[in-house]
Design a protein around this motif. Structure first.
Motif, short mmCIF file in Angstrom:
data_model
loop_
_atom_site.label_atom_id
_atom_site.label_comp_id
_atom_site.label_asym_id
_atom_site.label_seq_id
_atom_site.Cartn_x
_atom_site.Cartn_y
_atom_site.Cartn_z
N ARG A 192 0.65 -1.73 0.20
CA ARG A 192 0.03 0.00 -0.16
C ARG A 192 0.91 1.41 -0.28
N ASN A 286 -3.23 -3.23 5.26
CA ASN A 286 -3.48 -3.46 6.52
C ASN A 286 -4.85 -4.59 7.24
N THR A 310 1.01 9.22 12.24
CA THR A 310 -0.43 9.57 11.05
C THR A 310 -1.16 10.58 12.71
N ALA A 339 -11.26 3.92 6.51
CA ALA A 339 -11.48 3.77 7.88
C ALA A 339 -10.21 2.33 7.98
N GLY A 340 -9.11 2.71 7.12
CA GLY A 340 -8.32 2.28 7.39
C GLY A 340 -7.25 2.15 8.46
N GLU A 341 -6.03 2.20 8.24
CA GLU A 341 -4.92 1.69 9.10
C GLU A 341 -5.07 3.89 9.69
N ALA A 342 -4.83 4.82 8.66
CA ALA A 342 -5.26 5.77 8.90
C ALA A 342 -6.13 6.60 9.86
N ASP A 373 -16.34 3.69 5.36
CA ASP A 373 -15.25 2.72 4.41
C ASP A 373 -16.18 2.75 3.27
N SER A 374 -15.84 2.33 2.49
CA SER A 374 -16.68 1.55 1.12
C SER A 374 -17.52 1.04 0.78
N LYS A 390 -12.50 -2.03 12.91
CA LYS A 390 -13.11 -1.27 12.47
C LYS A 390 -14.27 -1.44 13.40
N GLY A 420 -7.25 7.20 0.66
CA GLY A 420 -6.09 6.87 -0.63
C GLY A 420 -7.39 7.65 -1.73
N VAL A 421 -8.45 7.79 -2.28
CA VAL A 421 -9.35 8.54 -3.13
C VAL A 421 -9.13 9.48 -3.56
N LEU A 445 -6.19 13.93 3.78
CA LEU A 445 -4.96 13.35 4.28
C LEU A 445 -4.50 12.64 2.93
N ALA A 490 -1.20 18.46 6.77
CA ALA A 490 -0.79 17.56 7.68
C ALA A 490 -0.26 16.06 7.05
N ASN A 491 1.09 15.87 7.75
CA ASN A 491 1.39 14.34 7.33
C ASN A 491 2.47 14.22 8.69
N ASN A 492 2.61 12.80 8.65
CA ASN A 492 3.52 11.83 9.58
C ASN A 492 4.87 12.44 9.93
#
Ligand code: NDP
Ligand code: PYR
Ligand code: MG
Length: 591
Positions: A192, A286, A310, A339-342, A373-374, A390, A420-421, A445, A490-492
């Motif tokens: 990813r 994830n 993040t 609703a994934g890792e970040a 989420d999707s 989740k 991510g989209v 983000l 806003a970046n880690n």
């Protein structure tokens, strides 16, 4: 003698000798070379002082035209360089001029990578002094394009590649790396990469880029940093068909085969470098990321940047933003797209901080946070089919299919994109958020820029200049209605270099969530009134080394407090100590 031999790089070929034997050649035949008979295989291991031509070709020691007359005499460089003696500042000026002439970001990236391979200190000098200009070159967004095209632009390998072919010999592979004193490893399996999906082995650009920030932004010595890509194949059909692809041409290994390789890797790292080496998991998918973090969090010094770094940076931004949007943390309502890792990582840290501040149970504070989420809004009726990370977010609500409907139903004060989209914060979505908030906080983000949920211009235009906006990849300032708006990033990258430095200088052996809160607090504390005045919720990256020292000090203090620090006694002034430990890219004088 025997133990020295057992420690040697090539354990399998070590000669078994009588430790008391005095027979043998050489002054101190530690490598057993003089005793070997012709059929015995050994490692051609040399340790030498770099001088002459090899000194110029050694990126760690090369100074190019800056070598002084005395150094040129002492190190056999006469004639190998033209007569002029330059300064590092002049070299920097020349290189920045060159880099600025390239039209394409990828050309700039390649020029920077070439510099890193040629003259490491000059590379870091450029990066430290021009961080805002060069961050988008060596990091997001350009690093994303570089990974996509890594096979075509590949010149010299950077970092360490561990593939399924190396199963059973990962310890030996680690020993092939030229440096022994590793403090930070960034590892990916390439599944990813940013919001670009599975880039397989070509994900190497990410650990390389992250570690150059560890040095430039956090002051960890470059020789102590080790980028690693674990290649278990790729499911990216395009790459599998690409003649220039550099990785294994097979579908991803999963299940036991994957777990065994990762376990061998984690064990070998600890065996080779001890338990104080920080392993940063980066850009795993994830379905592996949460499990790896949970599995190795109790035995290794591990940290997942996408989940934890993040979370820390976004919490800092949100806390800082309260000065602009008003209210306390628990008075806000958060809606995430993704609703994934970040997404779930950030949500959890915000809920923890709310709980800490209000003393309300975590189960209660989580209810202020909603995720889409999707498949739509995460609600209790979906609970059975949800991935475990989740489930805590499945609150009571009727099903909601899409983001716009979720925005209307939840009425969030803070909208966060972690899907991510790209282009998912549409005009309707942003206008809806702006319709019930005087100052909506909008964080897009997703990286790289192409995947950003909306652009800075869209955020300011659609909210008529009312949004407080930050994004994962940088956007230029926007002029709207005669006023200039400066978006934040806003970046880690704000967090992991300082967090890592704090762990290293305290000799921490475990990462704890409280350290993420400590890092977040240090970052939020760096936003001045003047910055707030400009609508900013993050300090400029140009101050990052100072910020990293503050973060490192806060993290180290927490490590001591929690009893996981091994560097004793605790330095009295941790900020000063952190600063004193930071790598400087200024050239050293040679004897
Ligand atoms: N700014 C920063 O510092 C950071 C930014 N990121 C960025 O965040 C993004 C996500 O990363 P990460 O959380 O690790 O990825 P994950 O794959 O773990 O999570 C992505 C989430 O987005 C959801 N999603 C995907 N497409 C849609 C859609 N069309 N509508 C609604 N939801 C969707 C997925 O849903 P489902 O679960 O149903 O598949 C999933 O929940 C990446 O672009 C990454 O670059 C990540 C870390 C740091
Ligand atoms: C920034 C980062 O870690 C990511 O986009 O994955
Ligand atoms: Mg990442």
């Amino acid at each position: 003698m025997e133990s020295t031999l057992k420690d040697m790089r090539d354990g399998a070929t070590v000669l078994d000798m009588d430790p008391k034997s005095t027979v043998g050649g050489g002054v101190e035949d530690v490598y057993g070379e003089d005793r070997a008979t012709e059929d015995q295989i050994l490692t051609p291991w040399t340790v030498s002082i770099a001088s002459g031509y090899s000194l110029l070709r050694n990126p760690q020691h090369n100074k190019g035209l800056v070598f002084t007359e005395r150094e040129r005499d002492a190190h056999y460089l006469r004639g190998l360089l033209p007569p002029t003696i330059a300064t590092q500042e002049l070299q920097e000026k020349k290189l920045m001029n060159n880099i600025r002439q390239y039209q394409l970001p990828l050309q700039k990236y390649m020029a920077m990578m070439e510099l890193q391979e040629r003259n490491e200190r000059l590379f870091y000098k450029l990066l430290v002094d021009n961080v805002e200009e060069l961050l988008p070159v060596v990091y997001t967004p350009t690093v994303g394009e570089a990974c996509q095209k890594y096979g075509s632009i590949f010149r010299r390998p950077q970092g360490l590649y561990i593939s399924l072919k190396e199963k059973g010999m990962i310890l030996d592979v680690l020993k092939n790396w030229p440096e022994r004193n590793i403090q930070v490893i960034v590892v990916t399996d390439g599944e990813r990469i940013l919001g670009l999906g599975d880039l397989g082995c070509q994900g190497m650009g990410i650990p390389v880029g992250k570690l150059s920030l560890y040095t430039a932004l956090g002051g960890v010595r470059p020789s102590a940093c080790l980028p690693i890509t674990i290649d278990v194949g790729t499911n990216n059909e395009q790459l599998l068909k690409d003649e220039f692809y550099i990785g294994l041409r097979q579908k991803r290994a999963t299940g036991q085969e994957y777990a065994e390789l990762l376990h061998e890797f984690m064990t070998a790292v600890k065996q080779n470098y001890g338990e104080k080496v920080l392993i940063q998991f980066e850009d795993f998918a994830n379905h592996n990321a949460f499990e790896l973090l949970a599995k190795y969090g109790t035995t290794h010094l591990v940290f997942n940047d996408d989940i934890q770094g993040t979370a820390s940076v976004v919490l800092a931004g949100v806390v800082a933003a309260l000065k602009l949007i008003g209210g306390s943390l628990d008075e806000h309502k958060f809606l995430f797209l993704g609703a994934g890792e970040a997404g779930t990582g950030i949500a959890e840290l915000i809920a923890q901080e709310m709980s800490k501040q209000t003393k309300a149970p975590l189960e209660e504070t989580r209810k202020k946070i909603w995720l889409v989420d999707s498949k739509g809004l995460i609600v209790s009726s979906r609970k059975d089919s949800l991935q475990h990370f989740k489930k805590p977010w499945a609150h009571e609500h009727e099903p909601v299919k899409d983001l716009l409907s979720a925005v209307k139903a939840i009425k969030p004060t803070v909208l966060i994109g972690s899907s991510g989209v790209g282009k998912t914060f549409t005009k309707e979505v942003v206008e809806a958020v702006a319709s019930f908030n005087e100052k909506p906080l909008i964080l897009a983000l997703s990286n790289p820029t192409s995947q950003s949920e909306c652009t800075a211009e869209e955020a300011y235009t659609w909210t008529k200049g009312r949004a407080i906006f930050a994004s994962g990849s940088p956007f230029d300032p926007v002029e709207y209605d005669g006023k200039v708006y400066v978006p934040g990033q806003a970046n880690n990258a704000y967090i992991f270099p300082g967090l890592g430095l704090g762990l290293v200088i305290s000799g921490a052996i475990r990462v704890h969530d409280d350290m993420l809160l400590a890092a977040s607090e240090a970052l939020a504390g760096q936003v001045t009134e003047e910055l707030f005045h400009k609508g900013l919720i993050y300090p400029p990256f140009s101050n990052i080394r100072k910020i990293s020292a503050q973060i490192a000090a806060n993290v180290a203090a927490k490590a001591y407090e929690l009893g996981v620090a091994t560097r004793l006694p605790r330095p009295a002034n941790l900020v000063k100590y952190a600063e004193s430990c930071m790598y400087s890219p200024i050239y050293r004088q040679y004897r």
